[in-house]
Scaffold this active site. Sequence first.
Site, mmCIF file in Angstrom:
data_model
loop_
_atom_site.group_PDB
_atom_site.id
_atom_site.type_symbol
_atom_site.label_atom_id
_atom_site.label_comp_id
_atom_site.label_asym_id
_atom_site.label_seq_id
_atom_site.Cartn_x
_atom_site.Cartn_y
_atom_site.Cartn_z
ATOM 1 N N SER A 8 31.062 38.848 36.885
ATOM 2 C CA SER A 8 29.991 39.057 37.867
ATOM 3 C C SER A 8 28.731 39.534 37.149
ATOM 4 O O SER A 8 28.732 40.586 36.494
ATOM 5 C CB SER A 8 30.427 40.097 38.903
ATOM 6 O OG SER A 8 29.312 40.450 39.682
ATOM 7 N N HIS A 33 29.701 34.549 38.576
ATOM 8 C CA HIS A 33 29.601 35.016 39.961
ATOM 9 C C HIS A 33 28.268 35.747 40.091
ATOM 10 O O HIS A 33 27.998 36.692 39.352
ATOM 11 C CB HIS A 33 30.778 35.944 40.247
ATOM 12 C CG HIS A 33 30.810 36.525 41.617
ATOM 13 N ND1 HIS A 33 31.351 35.860 42.705
ATOM 14 C CD2 HIS A 33 30.368 37.718 42.092
ATOM 15 C CE1 HIS A 33 31.242 36.621 43.775
ATOM 16 N NE2 HIS A 33 30.643 37.754 43.441
ATOM 17 N N ASP A 35 25.727 37.815 42.522
ATOM 18 C CA ASP A 35 25.685 38.612 43.757
ATOM 19 C C ASP A 35 24.261 38.723 44.282
ATOM 20 O O ASP A 35 23.379 39.261 43.602
ATOM 21 C CB ASP A 35 26.216 40.025 43.477
ATOM 22 C CG ASP A 35 27.708 40.036 43.288
ATOM 23 O OD1 ASP A 35 28.412 39.553 44.188
ATOM 24 O OD2 ASP A 35 28.172 40.518 42.241
ATOM 25 N N MET A 37 22.007 40.266 47.405
ATOM 26 C CA MET A 37 22.132 41.298 48.456
ATOM 27 C C MET A 37 20.828 41.514 49.186
ATOM 28 O O MET A 37 19.758 41.478 48.571
ATOM 29 C CB MET A 37 22.484 42.642 47.830
ATOM 30 C CG MET A 37 23.709 42.633 46.968
ATOM 31 S SD MET A 37 23.902 44.244 46.179
ATOM 32 C CE MET A 37 25.374 43.934 45.231
ATOM 33 N N HIS A 67 27.309 34.500 45.783
ATOM 34 C CA HIS A 67 27.866 35.348 46.838
ATOM 35 C C HIS A 67 26.708 35.955 47.627
ATOM 36 O O HIS A 67 26.009 36.836 47.135
ATOM 37 C CB HIS A 67 28.731 36.425 46.159
ATOM 38 C CG HIS A 67 29.307 37.446 47.079
ATOM 39 N ND1 HIS A 67 29.954 38.582 46.621
ATOM 40 C CD2 HIS A 67 29.355 37.525 48.427
ATOM 41 C CE1 HIS A 67 30.363 39.302 47.653
ATOM 42 N NE2 HIS A 67 29.990 38.683 48.764
ATOM 43 N N MET A 69 25.361 38.241 50.178
ATOM 44 C CA MET A 69 25.563 39.434 51.025
ATOM 45 C C MET A 69 24.282 39.627 51.831
ATOM 46 O O MET A 69 23.473 40.519 51.552
ATOM 47 C CB MET A 69 25.877 40.650 50.151
ATOM 48 C CG MET A 69 27.281 40.607 49.573
ATOM 49 S SD MET A 69 27.526 41.738 48.197
ATOM 50 C CE MET A 69 27.082 40.673 46.842
ATOM 51 N N MET A 138 37.102 40.422 49.882
ATOM 52 C CA MET A 138 36.501 41.572 49.188
ATOM 53 C C MET A 138 37.557 42.653 49.008
ATOM 54 O O MET A 138 38.245 43.036 49.968
ATOM 55 C CB MET A 138 35.319 42.145 49.989
ATOM 56 C CG MET A 138 34.084 41.264 50.054
ATOM 57 S SD MET A 138 33.409 40.774 48.452
ATOM 58 C CE MET A 138 32.968 42.363 47.731
ATOM 59 N N ASP A 172 37.209 39.929 44.860
ATOM 60 C CA ASP A 172 35.967 40.445 44.265
ATOM 61 C C ASP A 172 35.912 41.951 44.508
ATOM 62 O O ASP A 172 35.894 42.392 45.652
ATOM 63 C CB ASP A 172 34.780 39.742 44.937
ATOM 64 C CG ASP A 172 33.437 40.179 44.374
ATOM 65 O OD1 ASP A 172 33.406 40.813 43.309
ATOM 66 O OD2 ASP A 172 32.420 39.849 45.021
HETATM 67 C C1 DX5 Z 1 30.105 43.940 45.028
HETATM 68 C C2 DX5 Z 1 29.974 42.600 44.366
HETATM 69 C C3 DX5 Z 1 30.880 42.356 43.221
HETATM 70 C C4 DX5 Z 1 30.701 43.283 42.051
HETATM 71 C C5 DX5 Z 1 32.049 43.464 41.424
HETATM 72 O O1 DX5 Z 1 29.292 43.943 46.140
HETATM 73 O O2 DX5 Z 1 30.225 41.559 45.326
HETATM 74 O O3 DX5 Z 1 30.822 40.991 42.779
HETATM 75 O O4 DX5 Z 1 29.806 42.799 41.077
HETATM 76 O O5 DX5 Z 1 31.952 44.404 40.430
HETATM 77 P P1 DX5 Z 1 33.233 45.112 39.803
HETATM 78 O O6 DX5 Z 1 34.106 44.019 39.259
HETATM 79 O O7 DX5 Z 1 32.659 46.019 38.796
HETATM 80 O O8 DX5 Z 1 33.940 45.834 40.930
HETATM 81 ZN ZN ZN Z 2 30.397 39.503 44.597
#
Ligand code: DX5
Ligand code: ZN
Length: 219
Positions: A8, A33, A35, A37, A67, A69, A138, A172
């Site tokens: 990620s 991956h 992220d 947000m 991803h 969010m 999640m 994740d």
């Molecule tokens: C959290 C993200 C994850 C995050 C995971 O909101 O969706 O993808 O980067 O990080 P780790 O593997 O450190 O929990």
């Molecule tokens: Zn994620």
Amino acid sequence: MNFQILPSLLAADLGRLADELKRAEASGADAIHIDIMDPHFVPNMSFGPSIVDFCRRTCPGFYRHVHLMLSRPDLYLEKFAAAGAQTIQVHIESDCDLHVELRRIRALGAKPALVINPETPVEILAPYLGEAEEVLVMTVHPGYGGQKFIAECLPKITWLRERCPGLDIMIDGGGNAETIPLCAKAGANQFVAGSYLFGQSDMRAAVADLRAKLRCCKA
Ligand code: DX5
Ligand code: ZN
């Protein structure tokens, strides 16, 4: 079912983003991956579509999982698809008609995927299972990397695998050498790991070690 490992990008050293992305690709991981947000959907902010384009330009052959969010992912699907998102993951908790949006993601040329938060009951996914090609379960509350894995999410994976033998099921949050095999045993086949993989001085060895552990989980 193919096992996939996805670092990620949220856990990368942003001051050396191109090198970090190249390090992830060279590790033998299957995809990156990414992220995205908004601070309405989660208590944090991260990147916009330009980071997806950056990944495409820096490592064109490294598959991009995005991803979202976002409270209103429907407003941004075109932008992320145009930036090079190859899988687009939208939350079941977001505020739009997901039957429509999963179809739109497919029409935009990306793989449509659903995401479910730890507190959301898995049964809510049932009407969408023919429409999503992948479900991301999640295993932390979304918003931050480096959180502790929530083992109570494991039965959701089993519920999905029993109903959908061919579905890609991803986890994740809190993924590492201990928790990822637990998820594989429950039925998951795609594994995100942010802080665990980017925190390694030898990411390639860590990915190889994860693959060796996953081989032992194959039924
Ligand atoms: C959290 C993200 C994850 C995050 C995971 O909101 O969706 O993808 O980067 O990080 P780790 O593997 O450190 O929990
Ligand atoms: Zn994620």
